[in-house]
Motif scaffolding. Structure first.
Motif: not given
Length: 213
Positions: A39-49, A52-57, A128-137
């Protein structure tokens, strides 16, 4: 693509650049997102990243002309759930999107799984593992859920593939990529590994690495 899916009764928003795509995906709710890598402007990888940083799953399928394992690993690491290489058939794309939507809606059951300090809450999609949050697809979450439900038993590669991709099975490399990313997420930051590869068979989630009948 938009004409094809609209003809089947789906509501479609289309963006011709990454900035518009990111805005639409943040302010709206979608069942599934198709992202072109170039994609122009922002590529697909950046949009995807960014999503996920915005917690949109929302499940994301990446479209690309690149077909190397390195490219696929990068896509999954940035948060993509599936990957389709051009040229592709609209029928296959439709099947893959249907599968992603089914898997996404299937993680809303109110259940909590726990293996050796690793906790998975299906109703909130929190890991979560040992109280630490883990983000997954979405797919990584589904793989982990199956492995935790079967723990400490070994799950074969074929069983994983059938359970996750059912009517649109994936190739062995794609499964390996998801397992690689899942292992990095749940094991790499911690001293004790839980996800084990059982050579020639499949995978096992357990505190102690041992074959279980």
């Amino acid at each position: 693509m938009a004409d094809f899916f609209e003809a089947q009764g789906h509501s479609i928003d289309a963006a011709t650049d990454g900035i518009t795509a990111l805005h639409l995906a943040i302010v709206n709710h979608y069942d599934v997102i198709v992202l072109d890598l170039n994609l122009p402007g922002l590529d697909g990888l950046t949009v995807c990243q960014r999503l996920r940083q915005e917690e949109k799953w929302t499940p994301i399928l990446m479209l690309t002309a690149r077909d190397t394992l390195t490219d696929r690993i990068k896509g999954f690491e940035y948060g993509a759930d599936d990957y389709l290489v051009k040229p592709f058939s609209l029928k296959e794309l439709n099947l893959r999107l249907d599968a992603l939507v089914r898997r996404s809606s299937g993680i809303k059951r109110s259940t909590t799984l726990n293996v050796a300090g690793l906790e998975l809450q299906i109703n909130t999609r929190q890991v979560m593992r040992n109280g630490i949050k883990i983000e997954l697809t979405v797919i990584e979450f589904q793989i982990l859920e199956l492995l935790m439900r079967k723990s400490p038993h070994v799950v074969s590669r074929d069983e994983l593939s059938r359970a996750i991709w059912n009517d649109s099975p994936t190739d062995a490399d794609t499964l390996k990529v998801h397992i690689h990313h899942l292992r990095n997420a749940i094991d790499k930051p911690f001293e004790q590994p839980l996800l084990h590869t059982i050579r020639g068979i499949g995978y096992q989630l357990a505190e102690n690495h041992a074959l279980s009948a």
